[in-house]
Every structure is written in C-alpha cells, then in structure tokens.
Scaffold this motif. Structure first.
Motif: not given
Lengths: 616, 616
Positions: A407, A411, A415-417, A419, A561, A567, A570-571, B407, B418-420, B562, B564-567, B570-571
């Motif tokens: 985690y 952070r 770079r999208g890592s 997820d 939250l 993700k 859930q996706l 971000y 992070e999800d906000l 990268q 992608t779109l915020p959670k 998509q959810l």
C-alpha cells in the motif's frame, strides 16, 4: 497450583517504561474481565486508554501491549494464544497480532496477563521476566541477529532452553512495516507491523519464565471439557481436517472453488495444484505433527527441506503468499521463503503481497532499471523472491520501498501502481479471493485492523445448515458464498464471536466449528474462572470489543471510506476457474453490516447512543 | 508584411538558458512543420528531445517551452492560441496548457514560434523580448505580486500597454502544483501545473513585443476563408451557441443531461439551475462580449460584480469547479473565486477540485481540527472557498496540502481519501461527468496529460449524424453518449484531429464543428504557408503527435494502468437526474482504443513497429 505469591485471580498488568525504566503493577479487575475478558479485548481497552489519537506509531508515544487471554495457560483446550497490540504503522489504526506456541501460557505462569511497554529505550535491550523479577537487559550483542539466533543466544545465556522468547529479527529492528514478532522460532505475531513497533522501542526480545500456574476455580469441571472432546476430535470436520493436513490442506479447498490467488490476484485458480497440495507436503517434507500448548488438534508439522533447513510449519497463508501469488507452486521454495521470513521476522502475508505487487509492477513496466536493482522480477523467479525478502528486512534498494508494504509502496511509486496493491487499510489481503467469497470479502473490508480474515473468520458454511442460518441471520443465503444477502448480519455476528476467542486466548481452530457458539464458550469459562456468562453476556462483550476498536479508528480519522476492497476485486472479474466471472459488490453488504451494528450508515462509525448502550 | 529582418517562413526557435544566460536561435525547418506543424505538436517534440526521462519536474532539468501554432497570428480565423509545455509536476508525464488572447500572436510578430527556457535563474527574473532583442531582467520587485499587479507594473515600466505579458502569480512562485500561467489578465495556461514549472525557474514573466508580422503566402486565399465564414457564423451550431452565451451556456446543456457534477461528483444534477444559467450571468453581470485575436466567435464576456471587481470571463469549467462541485450555485461567489484564481495564478479546475476534495473529506470526518485550520468546510461555504484559494496560493496550513492537487493530497492524507480525489494521472476531471458520457470518459482516461477533455473533445454528437458516424467509426453508436461501442475508434480519431488544432494554434471552438474535418483544416493552412496537406497527411501528423506524447509518458514509466478513472466513476451510479443509474465501464472501450491506435493492448503503449510506421 504452584502457590506463587504473584498469582491473582486474573493475573496482573505490568507497566514498564523503557525510557525511564519505571515499573508498575496492577491486578486485572473482575470488572474489566466482565467487560473485555482479556487478551485482545482488554489489550484494546488498554491501548485506547494509553493513547489520545494521532500518535506516530513508530514514536515513543505508541504503547506496545502483550496480552494473554483470560483462559491462556489454563486447562481449557487450545489455550495457547496471546495478542500483541499497538497502533499499527501499516494502517494507522488499531493493530494487533495473535500467536500460539508457548509464550502466552508462560506469561500467565509468571503472573502476568498483560504487559504494557511504554516509551523507548535509548539502546537495544531485552526484557527478562521471571515471576516477580522484571529486568531490562542490554541487547547490543543481539542487535542485528535473526530471530533464531536471538532465541538461541538468549536461551544459552540463561542456561534455560524453556525460557520463552518473543523477539524481532532484522526486519523489526529496521522498522519494516510488514515485520512481525516471533516466538518459539516459527510462531508469529504477524499482522499490523507489531515487529516495527517493537523495533522502534529498541526492544529486541521479551523473555518470560514462570514457575506459577493459573487459577482454576473448578478443576474437575475444567478437565471435564476434555471428556466431551473425545468424541469431537474424531468427528468434528474442522478437527479432522486440521489434524490430518493442517492449514496446508486449505490449498485444495480454496483452489477447488477457484478463489486461490495466482500472480497477485490476476487469476485465482491453478488447473493442476498437485505440486502444492497437502499430500505433496506430507510426502516430501513433513516429519511429524506438532502442537501448541494444551492443543487437542495438533495442526502443525515439523518438516525438513533437505539441504536447506528444518522447522515447524508452514501455514496456508504463507503458502499462498509466497507461492502462487508470486507465480510458482514450488513447495521447497515456498518453505525456504517461509523460513527466511521467520528468521528475518517478516510477516509472510505482508511480505509476499509486497513482492507480488512488485512483480506485477515489473510485468507492467512500472519499475525502471534503477528501481529493480538488477533483479529479474518475472513471475515465479524464486531467487528474486529470496533476495527481495533479504532486501526488505535490511531495507536495501527495492526492498526498502517494499518494506513499507504494497500500500505505502504504491503511494510512493504512483503511476497507477496503487491499483496493484492488494490491501485494505494498508494491510495485505490473505489468499482467499473475496470475489468468490462474499462474506469473507465483506469481512476483509470492515475489519478494523485492515484486510483480515480472522476478525470475522466466517467459516460458518461448514457448520451451519441453511435452516440454522435462516434462524440466526434471517436468510439461508447468509451461508451461500456467492450471495450478498445476509452477509452484513453474518459478519457482525462472526466478528463478535471471534472477538471472544481472541480475548479468551483460545485458538480459532478450536472455536471454528465445534465450539463456535457463545453458549459453548461460556462452558469453557465457568469452571476455570468461576464466572458465569450467558450467551447474550458474551455476545455483548464481543460487540463491545468491536465497537471499542472501531472507536479507536474513528479517533484516528477512519470512516466508511476505508471499509473497501482493492479496485481489482470490485471491477475485474475472476478470469477462469470455478469462480470465473465473479466480482464483489460491496455497497449493499456494507449498508446491511452498519445497520446490523447499529452504526451510522454514512460514516460507518458508532453513534454515541450505541456506545452508551453497550456501556463503552 | 512588416518587412522585419527577423522573419523566417515558420518563425524561429529561441533557446534561453536561465542559469547561464546563454541564448541561441534556430529557424523552424519545413521538415519539422511537415511532421509536427507547430504549437503543441512541435513543443512536444522539443520537450522529448531536451529531456532523457525521470527528470524532477521542478528541477532545472525540466525545460519550459512556449510555442505558438503554425497559424497563430496569421489571418486564419481564431488563430490566437499558444501552448506551454514541460514535464508536469502534477502528473509526472507530459504537461501542457493552451491559451488564447493576444500573447501567442505577439510571439510570432516578434519572430518567434517557440521559446525554450532551460536551467533556473538564481534570482527572480522576467524575460523581455522585443523583436530581436532578448533580455533577462531583474524581477525581485515583482516577486510576491499577483498576476494583475505584475502585468500592470511591467506595462507601466515599459510605458507600453500593448506589451504582452504571460506571468505567474503567488501560486506559481510557491510551486503550487495546480498553478497556471496567465496572459491578458484572465487567459490561462491552466492545466498540468505549468505555473509551478515557471516558478521553479524563478521566471516571473515572459513579455513580448513584436513589430513584424507573419508570412502569408497567398493573402487573397487566406482572407478568402472569411467569405466562407459569413454564412457559417450565422448557422453553425457551435458558433451560434458560443457567440450567444459563451461557455457559460454549457451549464444548461450538461445539467439537462444530468452530467453536471455537484458536491465533488456525489451528484450530477441540479433540479433548479436558474441561478447558474447563462441568462442569469448575462442579465446580472455581463457588460459586453470579448474576443481573442482574429476571432469570429467572440465567446467571452466582460463582466462586473458590483462592489467586487470587473474582468473577462468566466469559462464553463471554472463555473462548475468553483460552484456546484463545491456545493453552491451562487454566481457572484463563483465569479469572485474565479477572479481570485486569475490573480493568484491558480488553475480554476485543479483548485476547485482540490477544495471539493477537501470538503468531502470534511463531510466524511477525514480532517481533524488541526488540519482544517479552524475553517468550516461545509458544502457551499464560499468564505471558506475564498480563504482556501488564498491559502493554497500561499501554501498555508490546509492550503499547503491542497496546493498539491487532490491526487497528491489524498496520497498524503490517506485514510481512504484516495477514492475522493477526482483525478486521472493526478490531473483533475472537468465538470462533465463521464458516467453519463462514455466517449468523454474514455477521453479523460487515455489523455496523456491526465484527465482532459481537450485532447479528444468528442463533441461529435453535435455535428455528425448516425450515418456519418457509421461511415467513419463503423457504428452509429459512436455518437450515442450512453453506448460504449465505437468509442475507442472515435476517441483515437478525435485525439488526432484535435492535435492539429493545438498545433496550428487555432481555437477548438472554431474547429469544434464547422472546421472539424482535416480536409477543412488543410484549406486553412495552404494559403498561409503555401504547404499543401491532404486529409491523410494531417491525420498522420495528429497520430504522430499523440504517439510522441505517449512515448514521452512511456519513458516516465506510464502504462495502461494510468488510463483509468476514479473508482467513483466506475462503481458509484449517478444517484439522480437524467443520467441516474449510470456508471462507466472502461475495459472494452480501452481495448478498442488501443487496437484502433495499433498499440499493445496489455501495456497501452506504442510498439516499435507502430513508431516506425508513423516515422517517429
């Protein structure tokens, strides 16, 4: 028993300040036993009281609390467990780990139910406790040693091979967030980074030796339980399963359902799991069964990897995290990685998760040449796996990044890592894919110490019929792994019951099926302590502990939250195998859970009314 | 025209090293025009060449490149635009912003198509360019001033109210990641944090004054375009819409579809949008229309908020980001916030997004008393909004955290925040909810500079019939906002065409509908430059620019992850209004997009073959 002067009904609390060397003792009061039992429950109460919120987990302001359960070390079956609690450097919320073996009972034999370490020693020390004698001893010569070397050296110095040692390896010393505390060489306070908290205190080891016993009010009654066990040990599914194969037997169970994670949860099924099944382990490596204190199951094994090492283990979660999640099913390599984790003092789940994360980052081109430190992070490269474990423990190169857990590493890497980190609240998922296990998934999402199967441990599909499920949770679907219905009520119930096991110091494999119900647990408590609890009394205690722990997190700024899953869960549908096509929809389950708890559905937090109602 | 000695066919490139004060000039070659046109396209080429990858965006190793388009400052309609490019401190990838007004044309009049700032000045400076004269001047007396004060002071000192000034406010000076560069007081190089890059160079302003003109090969042909415009300006939907209401007219368009974000995208519909519609703005605040250089649309307004200020604006995106996304529809407050952003030099979208993020964190209990600095961050509290804009620009308290953009702020704050954060690649979403606009959503996800509507700007629903859509993209559904089909091909096409507008320096409102097709753009280029392009030639240039920019990001370690779109997108379904129930499923659209681009579907990156094919 024993007749030592230090024995009180429920043991004592030792408060030891490592900065000032001040030392205080208090008896555990009956009032607190009635509210929190002991172990995890009373640890959480102490932790809440010793903190104000917002402490840096690796500062001197974070107390580190060892707690034996109310029944730990007593004649109650499987009563080996103790809990270590502190604010978690991994999650920033409540943290704890729970371990078996023989350390917890020895604490009780020395007269202590709880030990609270405050402050921070200037130089490395270990604490030696022998009944009433409590000493802070120099540990400079132990600093830098692994857990096996440390244990051996201490026992040698003491001339006492039965001194119980809980210590950290290099990982804990180096404040690795996925570090653990090891007792009996292979038993781990694994989750939540308790090793790093211990390391931050310059506390290399806690050593206990007790010549007392534990109070037993009604010895005949206490041992009477064992009569009941004779039949159960032969028939109860959980006992039979774990006695035969131990947790390595879970490989086939999860894989046959298609919820056994492969390549960092990119898949969740091995078409051929022969090389990694329990039979292979037993045939090739296992030498004999092993058991913790007072255990009637003996789920563990002593094993040998020829030319490498001998030790006790391994657990299913270590197999999953150090094998298929990293792209291989090579049992000898899994056992070697497991051995490295034990010696360095790394949490096998957290460390395996971090390496799986790194391997997927590598696959996706997110690590450049400098970052990989020349390592080939291809799936299944076990040499890289071993090397990364070492680099994590010593915080070298890429290992330094991964030592934060996936985690925090994600952070930093960005770079999208983010997820690709399979964590909840910073704590790594176990090797049971929530996409095919709705109840488990909800349990991971809401657990206060982060992704965690043992807060709820909803194995009720094994022990409750649909009719029984309908009776308790209002719907037979509560025990259907693929349904979301009833899961909120189910997880609330399971969490409350499981808190009892952790607070009694009883193994969850004992309370998994045969002794799951609170009325059964009450029968264990009465003869030992003389305290009579109804099932409702106990459920209220369980509820109180969970509300207390959530209140701890609320004070740290947690909210609904954080009750979520990665993700991917859930996706991204599971791509193949028996759970093909499944994802986990959380929202309705979360709503039902908060309602079942009587918490605010918006914030996921307890209301003042709720806290008053359960006397918190 | 003009007959100045500094005029070359396509202008010159000025390279100015702010560390060493070295200065070099090169002509823009016809070869580069044929490959990248100019503006954004050639900026990106220069940026790629001047860097190796992995530079710290706020270090002296990041070049800052101003680039006028190939047609900027020429008789071509709406030819006011220029682009500023650098590696983005917000995304870590390619960054740029694009602005109108009169600065870009003035660069061309001075003889420069591109200005490359290298290194970093030790003390605050501004650069003054007057035709061949290039001076680095002391700006210590300007440091700390806002953009309006800076512009006024410089023009006063020069005794020249027509000197074109592009400058940073306090936000850029303080390296705020959501800072912009302002020219003509209210025109912004808004996205990607270009203001911070300029601030990191201690470069307060770039001032240009040119007495030359731009080369026009066929003056009759160039002006002939205007004959064609007479009819179009009265009939084309885009011209009519923007001439009448400007972008404030988009409020009703997006709200009527239920894709107008409210409270940080928790909702996307205002049941009553009267107070925030274009008619209200025009009735209460607007004084007259305004236009950029050579504009035939004049979409902008000069307005007054009594007792507060007068200025030009506002844009739709500023209205959305500073109003409903923060929980209010108070037009006067929106205009005041917009004015503050312009003066501090904050990107209205990025700053509004950061405040919306903070307000949702506050609502969810994620900010403690110390973190809120005593502010009440309730939705719609405009006093807090104004104060936070100031605190962001000056990096005080909570404003320091938010100055990173939502971000990065969420990565620091953690706890599920992070999800906000409503960002892609660190860049904030605009105020058009992708859950109800599949094509836009895909566009945001894949845009190389992060969440961005202007890379693809897929407004084709307005100008193409279903039949035409089927002809170009193989399915009529390509122009159905609710369908995912055909969106990959659509966005690829749109991105390539839009890259042409940015590289020609032509406003996207001109090339939005009437001059959307490459064959129409070719007609603008030929008379001015004498270069004949076919539609295919131009599409290949657009494709080359997008591949080049993706290659820049690939070098920085970006990948499909990268895109992608915020959670939430998509959810969480849109909870009410005309797009109620919608979420955006990305996977199939992404697959189609990469296929349409001929890129690796796994990595989302161009293959070596692809790059060879388009001569990169």
């Amino acid at each position: 028993m024993g007749g030592k002067t230090n024995m009180s009904d429920f043991g004592k609390i030792l408060e030891l300040n490592l900065t000032t060397w001040e030392q205080r003792e208090f008896p555990v009061s009956e009032e607190n036993v009635k509210k929190y039992l002991g172990g995890r429950g009373f640890n959480s109460r102490l932790l809440f009281n010793y903190t104000k919120g917002k402490e840096d987990p690796l500062s001197s302001h974070n107390p580190l609390i060892f707690g034996a359960g109310l029944l730990t070390g007593t004649p109650a079956p499987c009563s080996s467990r103790y809990t270590v609690s502190a604010k978690s450097p991994l999650t920033g919320g409540i943290g704890d780990g729970n371990s078996g073996g023989f350390f917890g009972p020895e604490m009780r034999f020395a007269g202590y139910s709880h030990i609270v370490f405050l402050g921070r020693s200037k130089d490395p020390v270990y604490v030696y406790i022998e009944d009433d004698k409590v000493e802070i001893r120099n540990a400079k010569h132990l600093w830098g040693l692994d857990t096996w070397e440390t244990t051996a050296r201490i026992q040698e110095e003491l001339g006492d091979n039965n001194a119980q040692v809980a210590c950290i390896g290099q990982a804990g010393e180096n404040l690795v967030k996925v570090s653990c505390i090891i007792n009996n060489l292979t038993r781990a306070i694994g989750r939540s980074g308790m090793g790093a908290v211990m390391g931050s205190k310059n506390l290399k080891a806690v050593v206990v030796r007790g010549s007392g016993g534990t109070l037993v009010k009604n010895r005949a009654g206490a041992f009477g339980i064992l009569d009941e066990m004779k039949e159960l040990t032969l028939t109860d599914q959980s006992f039979v399963l774990f006695r035969k194969n131990g947790t390595p037997g879970l490989v086939d169970i999860y894989n046959s359902r298609g919820v056994f994670p492969v390549n960092n949860f990119q898949k969740s099924y091995l078409p051929d799991a022969t090389s990694i099944c329990a039979e292979t382990f037993k045939e090739k490596f296992a030498l004999k069964s092993k058991a913790c204190y007072n255990c009637v199951i003996h789920c563990s094994h002593f094993y040998e990897v020829e030319g490498s090492h001998k030790e006790e283990g391994p657990e299913f979660e270590s197999i999953g995290a150090l094998g298929p999640r990293l792209g291989h099913s090579d049992y000898a390599s899994i056992l070697k990685a497991n051995h490295l984790c034990n010696r360095f003092g790394l949490d096998t789940i957290g460390a395996g998760d971090a390496i799986g994360f790194a391997m997927e980052c590598f696959e996706k081109g997110l690590l450049d040449d400098g970052q990989t430190c020349g390592l080939d992070l291809s799936w299944g490269n076990t040499d890289t796996e071993f090397e990364l474990l070492r680099m994590m423990a010593l915080r070298e190169g890429l290992g330094d990044l991964l030592s934060q857990g996936s985690y925090h590493a994600s952070r930093i890497l960005g770079r999208g890592s983010e997820d690709l980190s399979m964590c909840v609240k910073g704590q790594a998922l176990i090797s049971a894919d929530p996409r095919g296990l709705m109840g488990w998934g909800l349990g991971y999402a809401v657990a206060n110490r982060g992704a965690d199967h043992l807060r709820a441990h909803p194995v009720v599909e094994y022990c409750f019929t649909p009719e029984k499920a309908e009776e308790i949770w209002g719907t037979a679907k509560a025990v259907d792994r693929m349904a979301t219905e009833g899961k909120g009520k189910l997880i609330k119930w399971c969490e409350d019951v499981r808190a009892l096991a952790d607070s009694l110091g009883i193994c969850k494999f004992f309370t998994r099926t045969a002794y799951l119900l609170p009325e059964q647990l009450a029968k264990l408590i009465a003869p030992v302590t003389g305290l009579e609890f109804t099932a409702d009394d106990l459920m209220l205690i369980g509820e109180r502990i969970n509300n207390l722990e959530r209140s701890f997190n609320a004070r740290e700024g947690f909210s609904r939250l954080q009750d979520t899953l990665p993700k991917r869960m859930q996706l991204e549908p599971i791509p193949e195998g028996p759970s093909k096509g499944m994802t986990i929809p959380l929202k309705s389950m979360l709503d039902e859970y908060y309602e079942a708890r009587g918490w605010d559905v918006q914030t996921g937090m307890p209301s003042p009314e709720k806290l008053r109602q359960i006397n918190l």
